[in-house]
Design an enzyme around this catalytic site. Structure first.
Site, PDB file in Angstrom:
ATOM      1  N   PHE A 177      -5.569  11.577 -10.065  1.00  0.00           N
ATOM      2  CA  PHE A 177      -4.616  10.554 -10.498  1.00  0.00           C
ATOM      3  C   PHE A 177      -3.691  10.226  -9.326  1.00  0.00           C
ATOM      4  O   PHE A 177      -3.199  11.125  -8.644  1.00  0.00           O
ATOM      5  CB  PHE A 177      -3.831  11.091 -11.694  1.00  0.00           C
ATOM      6  CG  PHE A 177      -2.998  10.050 -12.372  1.00  0.00           C
ATOM      7  CD1 PHE A 177      -3.595   9.062 -13.143  1.00  0.00           C
ATOM      8  CD2 PHE A 177      -1.626  10.060 -12.249  1.00  0.00           C
ATOM      9  CE1 PHE A 177      -2.823   8.096 -13.771  1.00  0.00           C
ATOM     10  CE2 PHE A 177      -0.851   9.094 -12.890  1.00  0.00           C
ATOM     11  CZ  PHE A 177      -1.448   8.117 -13.649  1.00  0.00           C
ATOM     12  N   TYR A 222       2.995  15.199 -23.026  1.00  0.00           N
ATOM     13  CA  TYR A 222       2.989  14.005 -23.891  1.00  0.00           C
ATOM     14  C   TYR A 222       1.587  13.477 -24.156  1.00  0.00           C
ATOM     15  O   TYR A 222       1.420  12.535 -24.911  1.00  0.00           O
ATOM     16  CB  TYR A 222       3.868  12.885 -23.309  1.00  0.00           C
ATOM     17  CG  TYR A 222       3.579  12.529 -21.864  1.00  0.00           C
ATOM     18  CD1 TYR A 222       2.506  11.729 -21.526  1.00  0.00           C
ATOM     19  CD2 TYR A 222       4.382  13.021 -20.836  1.00  0.00           C
ATOM     20  CE1 TYR A 222       2.235  11.413 -20.210  1.00  0.00           C
ATOM     21  CE2 TYR A 222       4.122  12.713 -19.511  1.00  0.00           C
ATOM     22  CZ  TYR A 222       3.045  11.909 -19.201  1.00  0.00           C
ATOM     23  OH  TYR A 222       2.780  11.624 -17.892  1.00  0.00           O
TER      24      TYR A 222
HETATM   25  C1  LIG Z   1      -0.654  11.581 -16.777  1.00  0.00           C
HETATM   26  C2  LIG Z   1      -0.737  12.174 -15.424  1.00  0.00           C
HETATM   27  C3  LIG Z   1       0.380  12.231 -14.575  1.00  0.00           C
HETATM   28  C4  LIG Z   1       1.683  11.627 -14.992  1.00  0.00           C
HETATM   29  O1  LIG Z   1       2.766  12.083 -14.203  1.00  0.00           O
HETATM   30  P1  LIG Z   1       4.239  11.829 -14.695  1.00  0.00           P
HETATM   31  O2  LIG Z   1       5.092  12.345 -13.609  1.00  0.00           O
HETATM   32  O3  LIG Z   1       4.406  12.587 -15.989  1.00  0.00           O
HETATM   33  O4  LIG Z   1       4.421  10.374 -14.920  1.00  0.00           O
HETATM   34  C5  LIG Z   1       0.243  12.865 -13.361  1.00  0.00           C
HETATM   35  N1  LIG Z   1      -0.939  13.392 -12.961  1.00  0.00           N
HETATM   36  C6  LIG Z   1      -2.033  13.333 -13.739  1.00  0.00           C
HETATM   37  C7  LIG Z   1      -3.301  13.937 -13.267  1.00  0.00           C
HETATM   38  C8  LIG Z   1      -1.963  12.707 -14.987  1.00  0.00           C
HETATM   39  O5  LIG Z   1      -3.053  12.623 -15.749  1.00  0.00           O
END
Ligand SMILES: *Cc1c(COP(=O)(O)O)cnc(C)c1O
Length: 394
Positions: free
Chosen positions: A112, A206
């Site tokens: 991600f 979440y």
């Molecule tokens: C959903 C997700 C995030 C989200 O990061 P936030 O700081 O909570 O916005 C980060 N890394 C991965 C791999 C995710 O799937």
């Protein structure tokens, strides 16, 4: 054996089939009352006394102890707080300290983006010529070498749902003297997890843990290492004695040192209730039920929607709890599907993504969803102009 679904535990709006719990879980029915009670009885009546009397200050590690069995680790090794992006930064900074003579951070191009962005920012901040290398998911093991300081991977690819094998990759990292960080964003609450001795894990609450938008993330540090870590984000609530107000930072005891600042007390109230659901739940049963649902979905879509191409691994043991289909007009098609009562989401450039959560989905939901998607596809409802404009969140 745990029985699924457990629809009574969740609120799902009437007439809606929710296949997006991998992005934002639905609200557990117990959350509004629990949160209201926190607001009125704790914040309202106790005011600042709530930090002691209502236990707000201890919540980050208490909740960590509830997350621990869900991710297969011992109590006392997990703390919640901040967002996942921040926890990625913390874990990576600590991992680089543990391997100071190496320069390579290895990840894959299915990770991600925020995980990769945080790594880039950390590299710039440290200023010691670390390099972030991203390779194809199948090339990770072959790319670990004697300059690899850290292997940092998300277990499930957010686009395709491809699942990494934590055991073989962690073993390969360790054999080469590298530190292993697993991001469990799409696995915590979706399936049993075996960290296989990895040094760090992070994740959010979440998605499959249903704690609500903006709920805090978590970080795990292998207990034998925690006392050697000098936190990069050395905030006062990770200090050994925050209320001594010393001039200089001294890390707190054990996992407490991964805390940073004031925790999100209102969100922790909903996380507390959301985690209660997992107390007696068998993760192997959950995983088996999720596979049944996703197999049924794939079979249904492939039988009715020739324009959609499976973008997830066909072997259910090689994918997480989501199924993705590629389609050139995927954005518009997903808007049309949502408009007709099935919520999934779209990930650029062409992925229609659907999550399967046996906690609140059963086979009849899957069949109904397939029917709706099939009618959107065969009648080409997605060509309507109103489905073409992109919103800020897809
Ligand atoms: C959903 C997700 C995030 C989200 O990061 P936030 O700081 O909570 O916005 C980060 N890394 C991965 C791999 C995710 O799937």
């Amino acid at each position: 054996m745990t029985q699924f679904p457990q629809k009574d535990l969740f609120h799902i709006p009437d007439g809606l089939i929710y296949l997006d719990g991998n992005s934002l879980g639905p609200i557990p029915k117990a959350v509004p009352a629990a949160t209201q009670k926190m607001l009125t009885d704790e914040w309202g009546e106790l005011l600042i006394r709530g930090w002691n009397k209502a236990g707000w200050m201890n919540q980050p590690t208490k909740l960590g102890d509830q997350i621990a069995p869900i991710i297969g680790v011992v109590a006392g090794s997990v703390a919640v707080g901040d967002t996942l992006s921040v926890k990625v930064f913390q874990a990576l900074a600590a991992a680089l300290q543990l391997n100071p003579d190496r320069r390579k951070i290895l990840s894959d191009n299915g990770n991600f983006p925020t995980d990769l962005y945080m790594a880039e920012g950390l590299i710039r901040t440290i200023g010691k010529d670390h390099k972030l290398i991203t390779v194809d998911p199948t090339d990770v093991i072959n790319s670990i070498d004697d300059d690899t300081a850290v292997v940092m991977l998300t277990q499930v690819d957010y686009r395709t749902g491809r699942l990494h094998d934590t055991k073989t990759i962690t073993a390969a990292a360790h054999a080469a003297g590298a530190i292993m960080i697993w991001d469990l964003a799409h696995t915590a609450g979706a399936m049993p997890i075996d960290l296989a001795g990895a040094e760090f894990a992070v994740g959010c609450t979440y998605k499959y843990l249903n704690a609500g938008p903006g709920a805090p993330a978590f970080i795990y540090v292998r207990p034998d290492l925690i006392e050697t870590i000098q936190p990069a984000l050395s905030g006062w609530l990770g200090h050994d004695a925050p209320f001594e107000f010393e001039q200089s930072y001294r890390p707190g005891h054990a996992i407490e040192r991964m805390r940073v600042g004031t925790p999100p007390v209102i969100q922790m109230a909903s996380l507390q209730v959301a985690l209660d659901i997992w107390k007696d739940l068998d993760l192997n049963d959950l995983r088996a039920a999720s596979i049944k649902l996703s197999e049924r979905f794939i079979a249904g879509i492939e039988a009715t929607c020739p324009d959609l191409t499976l973008a997830s691994p066909r072997d259910p043991n090689a994918r997480g709890s989501q199924v993705s289909f590629a389609f050139d007009q995927g954005y518009a098609a997903m808007q049309a599907v949502i408009d007709h009562g099935v919520i999934g989401d779209f990930r650029a450039p062409n992925i229609m993504r659907f999550g399967f959560t046996p906690l609140y989905l059963d086979e009849s939901d899957i069949d109904a969803a397939v029917g709706i998607i099939a009618s959107v596809m065969t009648q080409k409802l997605y060509t309507d102009a109103k489905y073409q404009t992109r919103s800020r969140v897809t």
